[in-house]
Design an enzyme around this catalytic site. Structure first.
Site, PDB file in Angstrom:
ATOM      1  N   GLU A 198       0.821  -1.217   0.000  1.00 38.79           N
ATOM      2  CA  GLU A 198       0.000   0.000   0.000  1.00 38.79           C
ATOM      3  C   GLU A 198       0.858   1.271   0.000  1.00 38.79           C
ATOM      4  O   GLU A 198       0.335   2.378  -0.069  1.00 38.79           O
ATOM      5  CB  GLU A 198      -0.916   0.013   1.229  1.00 38.79           C
ATOM      6  CG  GLU A 198      -2.214  -0.753   1.039  1.00 38.79           C
ATOM      7  CD  GLU A 198      -2.020  -2.209   0.688  1.00 38.79           C
ATOM      8  OE1 GLU A 198      -1.509  -2.941   1.537  1.00 38.79           O
ATOM      9  OE2 GLU A 198      -2.361  -2.615  -0.438  1.00 38.79           O
ATOM     10  N   ASN A 264      -0.668  -7.158  -3.800  1.00 35.88           N
ATOM     11  CA  ASN A 264      -1.114  -6.312  -4.909  1.00 35.88           C
ATOM     12  C   ASN A 264       0.057  -5.497  -5.470  1.00 35.88           C
ATOM     13  O   ASN A 264       1.015  -5.207  -4.757  1.00 35.88           O
ATOM     14  CB  ASN A 264      -2.198  -5.347  -4.423  1.00 35.88           C
ATOM     15  CG  ASN A 264      -1.680  -4.445  -3.309  1.00 35.88           C
ATOM     16  OD1 ASN A 264      -1.505  -4.896  -2.179  1.00 35.88           O
ATOM     17  ND2 ASN A 264      -1.388  -3.194  -3.626  1.00 35.88           N
ATOM     18  N   ASP A 314      -6.873  -4.617  -5.221  1.00 37.34           N
ATOM     19  CA  ASP A 314      -6.142  -4.989  -4.001  1.00 37.34           C
ATOM     20  C   ASP A 314      -6.325  -6.463  -3.660  1.00 37.34           C
ATOM     21  O   ASP A 314      -6.457  -6.817  -2.497  1.00 37.34           O
ATOM     22  CB  ASP A 314      -6.560  -4.098  -2.808  1.00 37.34           C
ATOM     23  CG  ASP A 314      -5.650  -4.322  -1.595  1.00 37.34           C
ATOM     24  OD1 ASP A 314      -4.490  -4.706  -1.790  1.00 37.34           O
ATOM     25  OD2 ASP A 314      -6.136  -4.131  -0.454  1.00 37.34           O
TER      26      ASP A 314
HETATM   27 CA    CA Z   1      -2.796  -4.988  -0.258  1.00 41.16          CA
END
Ligand code: CA
Length: 570
Positions: A198, A264, A314
């Site tokens: 992230e 991700n 995600d």
């Molecule tokens: Ca993630």
């Protein structure tokens, strides 16, 4: 499946030969042995295959209704306690949230404390931990404990005293990279990843010498332009491309292969890093949202499976890989199972990397199917968000069909027990630029609650691809599972209810509320012939912030907590 090059194929052949000789040499013999000792819980996932199955059956479906508290231990650290305790001999090792703030060694039969490790931790780790101040446990091998920390350090402790033996710098946590999961010890190497999907971190897996703490190998999970598959990234975006390997690895001694999932890609806005349209289903942004198979000795990537190409939702591919031999079509398949966040349950041949089946185990609509003939997802274009197309009603939600909470596999029932989620979302993207140490997302993602329920414990048949039974719950993000030879499944939920269920039918045989939401996977072990079941409680505070009003219900359900409960029967 995809091969990197013939060089790595040759590497695979050599590794196979080494693996065959493991029985007589190699410092991980003790780990293999401990993983198969029914009395101990010596690895995070019980064994190298992360099965979370214990053959112990003194506690079984006939007497589990009499389960009573043997002891409780306050962890001294509130919020997001996700630890799987280890039990080696008569000693239990358990870590806490916030760093860990503490690692404790306890008498596994009484809870009496033997020692406490209290590291000197920086006080600013929370802002660099996307998804809470977690520690999912420690790793044991050859008289040492190995602890990954929120401050990006990996330390070795003397298991007898808790004294620090060495400390290695794995990653600078202030880039948004914390270590929340226990490492994997293979032979004389301690292998770890870290978080940061992230924050635009570039993921890697790293191996350290277990005796000295010196780095032995480092493999990036995202290739840059000059490397093979670097061309699956737009411009130089791979440098902040995510692919963080923040959960746990598995290991197959037969082929000397380590398996790890990757997060991700960064950022969440796909248009920044790939063409964003016209490439549905193509392998893009390698090796993110994937499963990697690596040579344990060198870190060389043998093959990969990208579950979600050019991920736009995600859908981290980090979930644990459960290794078991399955009987399929009259043959024995050396299987690797993964309940992917993207809603598909993957069964892969762990020796070749070929996906054998990939079926939806929760409501899933971003793809019609995952085609094993092409080894690609068949996407639904309307569900892929782009700058000109906010997508609506995407399932699963970003917390996934399953999140980090571990599933278990019982060879007795042939079933996998999956703590699943039933939540959906909308998704729109916007501009974003990389700034060190802050979220690198570029997306809005309002939540849609599930129709009638938001979570379900699913008993899944991985051969027939079907749900055998399920237990629905109003909240998502419930705890991990444990399967035992007593025909039982143990499972805690976000309300703090800890249950024992009949493994074949799902019938509830025991329930007790433990006062705070449960995420951790329970364990079982035996000391002096007496079987115990242990679970850590203490709900998350960070994940609900991603889920709007549903998140408010998740935090309202119980207070924060931090305790270990251990049960037994007379
Ligand atoms: Ca993630």
């Amino acid at each position: 499946m995809a091969r990197l090059s013939n060089v790595f194929l040759a590497g695979a052949a050599v590794a196979l030969a080494l693996g065959a000789g493991l029985g007589s040499a190699g410092a991980n013999d003790s780990v293999i042995k401990a993983g198969s000792d029914p009395n101990e819980w010596a690895l995070y996932g019980k064994d190298y295959g992360n099965t979370r199955f214990s053959p112990l059956k003194h506690i079984n479906k006939d007497n589990v209704g009499n389960l009573k508290l043997a002891y409780a231990f306050q962890l001294g650290s509130l919020r997001s306690n996700e630890s799987t305790p280890l039990v080696i001999g008569d000693t239990m090792y358990v870590s806490t949230s916030w760093g860990p703030k503490y690692v404790y060694a306890l008498d596994a039969a009484t809870g009496a404390r033997k020692w406490t490790y209290e590291p000197d931790m920086p006080d600013d780790t929370l802002q660099f931990a996307c998804c809470d101040v977690n520690s999912r446990g420690v790793t044991y091998a050859d008289g040492k404990l190995f602890v990954g920390r929120l401050d990006g350090k990996l330390v070795a402790l003397d298991a007898k005293t808790g004294k620090e033996l060495w400390k290695a710098d794995v990653v600078d946590y202030t880039q948004g990279s914390v270590i929340t999961s226990p490492p994997l010890v293979v032979k004389d190497k301690v292998i770890t990843g870290f978080g940061g999907g992230e924050y635009g971190a570039r993921g890697s897996l790293q191996a350290y010498d277990m005796n000295t703490g010196k780095q032995v190998w480092k493999t990036y999970t995202v290739p840059t332009k000059d490397q093979p598959n670097g061309d699956t990234w737009k411009g130089d975006t791979a440098e902040h491309g995510g692919g963080a390997a923040w959960l746990v690895g598995s290991y197959d001694p037969k082929t000397n292969t380590v398996f790890w999932g990757t997060s991700n890609p960064g950022p969440w806005n796909t248009a920044v890093r790939s063409s964003g349209d016209g490439n549905f289903g193509k392998l893009t942004n390698l090796y993110t949202a994937s499963t990697l198979a690596l040579d344990a000795d060198t870190g060389a990537i043998k093959w990969w499976v990208q579950g979600t190409p050019a991920d736009a939702w995600d859908y981290d591919g980090v979930n644990e890989l459960v290794l078991a031999d399955l009987k399929m079509d009259g043959k024995t398949l050396p299987a690797m199972m993964k309940a992917d966040r993207n809603g598909f349950f993957f069964v892969t041949d762990r020796e070749t990397g070929k996906v054998v089946s990939a079926e939806k185990y929760v409501p899933t609509n971003w793809a019609d199917k995952w085609d094993v003939n092409t080894q690609r997802a068949v996407e639904v274009a309307d569900k892929r968000p782009s700058p000109n197309h906010p997508a609506k009603g995407i399932c699963p939600n970003l917390i996934g069909g399953k999140n980090w909470q571990p599933m278990s596999y019982s060879p007795d029932t042939g079933l996998v027990y999956i703590p699943s989620n039933n939540v959906c979302m909308d998704w729109s993207v916007g501009d974003v630029s990389y700034k060190r140490g802050v979220f690198y997302l570029g997306a809005e993602f309002p939540t849609h609650e599930g129709d009638g329920y938001n979570g379900e414990l699913i008993a899944w048949d991985p051969v027939k691809h079907e749900k055998v039974w399920g237990l629905k719950s109003d909240l998502p993000f419930n705890g991990g599972t444990l399967a035992t030879g007593g025909d039982l499944v143990f499972w805690g939920d976000l309300h703090g209810d800890f249950r024992a269920l009949d493994a074949k039918s799902g019938k509830e045989l025991f329930k007790k509320n433990l006062g705070s939401g449960i995420g951790a996977g329970p364990i079982t072990y035996s000391v002096n012939g007496k079987q115990y079941v242990a679970v850590v409680v203490g709900r998350t505070a960070s994940i609900p912030a991603f889920l709007g009003d549903l998140g408010k219900k998740m935090t309202a359900a119980t207070p924060e907590g931090g305790a270990l409960f251990v049960f037994t029967v007379d």
